[in-house]
Write an enzyme that holds these catalytic residues in place. Sequence first.
Site, short mmCIF file in Angstrom:
data_model
loop_
_atom_site.label_atom_id
_atom_site.label_comp_id
_atom_site.label_asym_id
_atom_site.label_seq_id
_atom_site.Cartn_x
_atom_site.Cartn_y
_atom_site.Cartn_z
N CYS A 114 0.90 -1.17 0.09
CA CYS A 114 -0.05 -0.18 -0.05
C CYS A 114 0.70 1.16 -0.13
CB CYS A 114 -0.86 -0.08 1.11
SG CYS A 114 -0.44 -0.83 2.64
N ARG B 133 7.39 -10.82 5.34
CA ARG B 133 7.49 -10.68 6.90
C ARG B 133 8.09 -11.52 7.65
NH1 ARG B 133 1.76 -9.36 6.77
NH2 ARG B 133 1.41 -7.99 4.89
N GLN C 22 0.84 -11.20 -3.03
CA GLN C 22 -0.63 -10.85 -2.39
C GLN C 22 -1.20 -10.41 -4.11
OE1 GLN C 22 0.06 -7.67 0.34
NE2 GLN C 22 -1.12 -8.73 1.78
N ASP D 141 -2.88 -7.90 -4.74
CA ASP D 141 -3.29 -6.93 -4.08
C ASP D 141 -3.80 -5.78 -4.94
OD1 ASP D 141 -3.35 -5.47 -1.71
OD2 ASP D 141 -1.23 -5.22 -1.25
N HIS E 209 -5.43 -1.45 -4.48
CA HIS E 209 -5.81 -0.37 -3.50
C HIS E 209 -6.74 0.58 -4.49
CE1 HIS E 209 -2.33 -1.72 -1.34
NE2 HIS E 209 -3.13 -1.50 -0.35
N LYS F 56 -13.50 -3.85 8.19
CA LYS F 56 -13.17 -4.79 7.36
C LYS F 56 -13.93 -5.81 7.22
CE LYS F 56 -9.99 -7.26 10.38
NZ LYS F 56 -8.69 -7.83 10.63
#
Length: 735
Positions: free
Chosen positions: A422, A451, A469, A471, A473, A556
Amino acid sequence: MPIQVTLPNGDKKSFDAPVTAADVARSIGPGLAKSALACKIDGEARDLSTLIDRDCSLAIIAAPKPGQQASPDALYVMRHSAAHVMAEAIQDVVGKDVLLAYGPPTETGFFYDMFVPEGKKISSDQFEAINARMAEIIGADRPFTRYEAASEEGLSKLRAEGNKYKVDNAERALGRPPSVYTGAKSGSQQEAPRAGPSSLLSFYATGAPGKDWEDLCRGPHVPSTGRIGAARVTSLASSYWHGDENSDRLTRVYGTAFPTQAELDAYLRQLEESRARDHRVIGRHLRLFHIDEEVGQGLILWTPNGSIVRKELQTFIADELRKQGYTEVFTPHIGRLELYKTSGHFPYYKDSQFAPIVERDDLARLAGEGCSCAEMMRRVEGVSGHFRDVMNERTRAQTIAPERVIPDAQLVSGFLLKPMNCPHHAKIFASAPHSYRDMPVRLAEFGTVYRWEQSGELNGMTRVRGFTQDDAHLFCTEDQIPAEVQGCLSLVRVIFNTLGMKDYRVRVGMRDPSADKYTGTKENWDKAEAACLAAAESLGVPFTREPGEAAFYGPKIDFVVKDVIGREWQLGTVQVDYNMAIRFDLSYIGPDNRPHRPVVIHRAPFGSMERFCGVLIEHFAGAFPAWLSPQQARVLPISEKTNDYAQRVLAALHAAGVRARVDTGSDRIQGKIKAAADEKVPYLLVVGPRDAEQNAVSVRVRGQEKDLGAMPLGLFVERLGAEIRERRAHLSVTP
């Protein structure tokens, strides 16, 4: 003055003198008194023997009625008690010199970490004896008896027993610096839970104190061992004290407990099935992925077969993203520390991230100064006064502590393996001006993030240190939130339906109105939560509201999928974020020709390609639908006489885009069929002289014992092509 007890339904009961929770249960009715296992006093789980001497709220934790499922609270206290029974049984079977460390309940059972002295071991060969001893203890129906000792008396008792792990636990419970071990990581999984400093230590005897087995424990426990139902030890693993690889290596013994033997048997059958579906075993057998110690734990090497599965999934979702107007972007695997300080990921979540990479010039300068590692990290994690002032002004409630402010000359620059995509997407949005006419801006990326997971928590593909991911946004206006959240949910629904994963539920994480950890205004939160709830209701599947489970920046929606053997997996999430645009000072020009903050929606339907593929391997037991299968068809010539025709069949399949190969080995046809079935190939095409004459193939479908019969080659290719293009969840080609 009477003591007033408020029950969950709002009723109040008054007592003239202190009473136990068991007394209150008896005053409500004999049925409740008989089924009561424990209680909650003002929300805290306690024993039924707890004395109530003040006004409070009280909920009785009861065993389930026949045919009903046990509540999470009932399972928790039952399994906590079963952990004690298992520990006693292991010390009886293996030896009293096995040292107990820590034994909590878990979502599916419980475990106990133990130090096994040299010359002894706990192995699966001993499970039968351990389980038999557990059954004896449960059958004896001994009471769980709690007693307390003053701090020094309790510590002296533990020191005399020679168990340094329990001494460490006790000192932490008392709020003292541990004298035995000082290297524990903050928040580690194995840190013993505690409510705060105390002057007393509590112990539980399984029977009579000083006579029967006992353990240091906060509780609570069921009234007696006979209330546990059925329990069993299930498996073994390695662990480390406090999760620290540099500390003592322990044996983690897993077990589970249920109210009835029938429920335990059903769970054990599911466990056996899950072992048969273990993605680590199937992945190795089908050559889908590889983990190499020289590459690093938790870092996945996608092999050719696994790469096909991953690529097909990426192509599938990319097709859907194009339909919804997403734009694909690419970002680096690394970024400057300042970027993640702005986002808030560093240093607040540093324990779950790889260590920063300090710039060489700064590293050389610090080495020349004789700077310690601790001082270097202080300078790495610090911020400038200007940064502090800017961020405090932007985020208001989320201020930066003054002690983190470091003089500019002392600050150390560096980079970080990105923990999230992000911040990079925020910078892409900020790189160009935007009008309200441009909104929403949907940025998507298959972005790899990193991570730091403890080695004991790594698990094949489902818990890794580097993962990709799916992912995206979405930068949108406030009034666009409902439609954009709906679009995200529709994407998730398409994915689950295509993969045949239709049994799922939804969790809506909402803010806790009494907490102050959330950023943004109440009005914005109300709108975001309303949009999430409306979207969840529109799905037509069960969903729950979970106050307090929202992210600090917004509510969420999480998707919990049930696989074919009944296990639940949390896959995919949609989050509404009012905070990111503030931290990165993002804006767009509105109809009033003034700047406005966008709202950011985070969404990842797969969550992680690695984890999702691990779940799919287990869901399908490696038998993927044809469109996902690394090899979609295999041609099996009966003898060398039809090898040439088999090659023509292969050419026709390749021309249609089908992944296939020919087995021209010397095995008899039954051996070839067995080998292909073992590799879970969806379609086997047996070809002999008659098939060659008729330009046909004899079709055998995975999982079926007999051929479906001869089929014109062109028709088979056409039907298989349609099945693959339509991404059907089941094999559907028939003559």
